[in-house]
Motif scaffolding. Structure first.
Motif, short mmCIF file in Angstrom:
data_model
loop_
_atom_site.label_atom_id
_atom_site.label_comp_id
_atom_site.label_asym_id
_atom_site.label_seq_id
_atom_site.Cartn_x
_atom_site.Cartn_y
_atom_site.Cartn_z
N SER A 176 -11.89 12.29 -24.54
CA SER A 176 -12.71 11.62 -24.74
C SER A 176 -13.27 11.07 -26.17
CB SER A 176 -14.23 12.04 -24.00
OG SER A 176 -15.23 11.31 -24.51
N MET A 177 -13.69 9.91 -26.40
CA MET A 177 -14.14 9.78 -27.82
C MET A 177 -15.25 10.80 -28.28
SD MET A 177 -12.07 7.64 -29.02
CE MET A 177 -12.89 7.60 -30.50
N SER A 178 -15.87 11.49 -27.49
CA SER A 178 -17.13 12.14 -27.67
C SER A 178 -16.38 13.51 -28.49
CB SER A 178 -17.82 12.65 -26.66
OG SER A 178 -17.07 13.52 -25.79
N HIS A 179 -15.32 13.59 -28.55
CA HIS A 179 -14.61 14.88 -29.24
C HIS A 179 -14.36 14.64 -30.64
CE1 HIS A 179 -13.06 16.68 -25.28
NE2 HIS A 179 -14.46 16.61 -25.27
N PHE A 180 -14.57 13.28 -31.25
CA PHE A 180 -14.14 12.89 -32.55
C PHE A 180 -15.47 12.85 -33.41
CE2 PHE A 180 -10.65 11.55 -30.19
CZ PHE A 180 -9.57 11.42 -31.03
N ARG A 181 -15.42 13.25 -34.41
CA ARG A 181 -16.66 13.35 -35.28
C ARG A 181 -16.96 11.77 -35.71
NH1 ARG A 181 -14.47 15.87 -39.03
NH2 ARG A 181 -14.22 14.38 -40.79
N ARG A 182 -18.14 11.55 -35.54
CA ARG A 182 -18.34 10.02 -35.89
C ARG A 182 -18.85 10.09 -37.13
NH1 ARG A 182 -20.61 6.76 -31.59
NH2 ARG A 182 -20.96 5.36 -33.38
N GLN A 183 -17.92 9.42 -38.06
CA GLN A 183 -18.34 8.94 -39.41
C GLN A 183 -19.29 8.06 -40.07
OE1 GLN A 183 -17.52 12.12 -40.67
NE2 GLN A 183 -16.48 11.09 -42.31
N GLY A 184 -19.48 7.20 -38.98
CA GLY A 184 -20.34 5.99 -39.39
C GLY A 184 -20.13 4.77 -38.20
N PHE A 185 -20.92 3.71 -38.47
CA PHE A 185 -20.94 2.68 -37.52
C PHE A 185 -21.35 1.27 -38.08
CE2 PHE A 185 -23.51 -0.35 -35.13
CZ PHE A 185 -22.79 -0.68 -33.88
N MET A 212 -16.03 -5.81 -41.35
CA MET A 212 -16.63 -4.72 -42.73
C MET A 212 -16.23 -3.38 -42.28
SD MET A 212 -18.28 -6.68 -44.68
CE MET A 212 -18.72 -5.35 -45.92
N VAL A 213 -15.64 -3.12 -41.07
CA VAL A 213 -15.47 -1.46 -40.89
C VAL A 213 -14.35 -1.28 -41.74
CG1 VAL A 213 -13.79 -2.14 -38.99
CG2 VAL A 213 -15.14 0.07 -38.90
N LEU A 214 -13.25 -1.96 -42.08
CA LEU A 214 -12.21 -1.54 -42.95
C LEU A 214 -12.33 -1.17 -44.25
CD1 LEU A 214 -9.19 -3.77 -41.49
CD2 LEU A 214 -10.19 -1.51 -40.61
N ASP A 215 -13.90 -1.68 -44.84
CA ASP A 215 -14.16 -1.19 -46.04
C ASP A 215 -14.42 0.40 -45.87
OD1 ASP A 215 -15.27 -0.81 -48.54
OD2 ASP A 215 -17.12 -1.88 -48.11
N ALA A 216 -14.94 0.99 -44.84
CA ALA A 216 -15.17 2.38 -44.88
C ALA A 216 -13.81 3.18 -44.58
CB ALA A 216 -16.16 2.55 -43.55
#
Length: 316
Positions: free
Chosen positions: A209-218, A224-228
């Motif tokens: 599940s994606m819930s197992h990944f650490r969320r680094q931002g939104f 703009m997401v590729l800037d991060a």
């Protein structure tokens, strides 16, 4: 006496929520806006607004008048467009799409407008649910959405597929799921579903599940997401359209994966309304350009057949 301008002023007032902004948008005076509303109330013999100082709310009659006015102008626009429906190179083009599509489609259509001065373009960047409502209301003739919807008043049909790309920082040296979990995930409006579909297909034994990944931002702005990602803050999953149009594409890289997964784009239009031919030409020319770029030939393999590549059924 019936006056369409009164209805147009009323629509703008409801949508801006302000007499001042309405006057500015319509290049009128504020007393002129008030006069239009009073004239419309006199014509309908019903109060349309409950006024609270400078603020207002719609009465029941006001809500019904707003809905009627939207339908009135939508039918007028459809009639006007129908007069030049057979023209391939002239007429108004009123479209809406998410940013992931519009980042490339909008510049393409502007290029067509430069080639054919008879074309005019109104293009809106919006979320799927907003596009559906705008097409239903007649604000746009055509919408492109990233999920299939069921709505009896709409025609919804698959149009084109774009590969999903797993994008990591340029100096990322990993290749497995554990490495990705180590740097974390940068999400966007379509990110969770996109990433889940792509990782599930390529790491079936490990991915849960994606819930197992650490969320680094939104960010809700997919462009703009590729800037991060370029700053090394995590990885993301985007449509190939986003990667190819990104100013950060040289500061990130796509991770090679064995199993391709695609995002299906759907066309949305009002049921029973014949689309002017210029739309079919524009869309087919754009799709042909994308086919050549992606596959090197004009037939997009597998499109229109049952997907066996893990394509996500929804993107929001």
């Amino acid at each position: 006496m019936f006056n369409a301008q009164y209805f147009r002023t009323f629509i703008t007032l409801v949508e801006t929520g302000s007499f001042t902004r309405t006057a500015r948008q319509l290049e009128m005076t504020q007393p002129g806006v008030s006069q239009h509303v009073r004239k419309l109330e006199q014509y309908l013999d019903k109060p349309l607004l409950d006024r609270h100082g400078r603020r207002f709310t719609l009465t029941e009659a006001g809500r019904r008048a707003y809905d009627y006015a939207l339908k009135l102008f939508a039918e007028h626009e459809q009639f006007r467009h129908s007069l030049d429906a057979d023209s391939l190179f002239s007429g108004d083009c009123r479209l809406a799409s998410p940013g992931s599509v519009g980042l490339m489609l909008y510049p393409f259509i502007l290029g067509q407008q430069q080639m054919y001065p008879g074309l005019t373009v109104s293009y809106s960047f919006a979320f799927n649910h907003e596009i559906v409502q705008d097409v239903l209301a007649g604000r746009y003739d055509l919408g492109i959405i990233t999920e299939e919807v069921r709505q009896p008043d709409l025609n919804v049909e698959p149009w084109h597929r774009e590969p999903l790309c797993l994008v990591v920082p340029a100096d990322f040296a990993g290749s497995g799921l554990a490495d990705l979990m180590g740097i974390g995930f940068i999400s966007h409006s379509e990110g969770m579903n996109h990433a889940g579909a792509l990782l599930r297909s390529n790491f079936p034994a490990e991915f849960r599940s994606m819930s197992h990944f650490r969320r680094q931002g939104f960010t809700n702005e997919v462009g703009m997401v590729l800037d991060a990602v370029a700053r090394g803050l995590g990885f993301t999953v985007v449509s190939r359209l986003v990667l190819e149009t990104s100013p950060w594409q040289r500061q990130v890289k796509e991770l090679d994966l064995a199993v391709p997964v695609h995002e299906t784009l759907h066309l949305v239009s009002r049921a029973g309304v014949e689309m002017p031919r210029r739309y079919a030409r524009l869309l087919e020319d754009f799709r042909e350009q994308r086919r050549q770029a992606l596959y090197g030939y004009s037939e997009q393999p597998g499109f229109g057949q049952a997907a066996d590549d893990g394509s996500p059924s929804q993107s929001r």
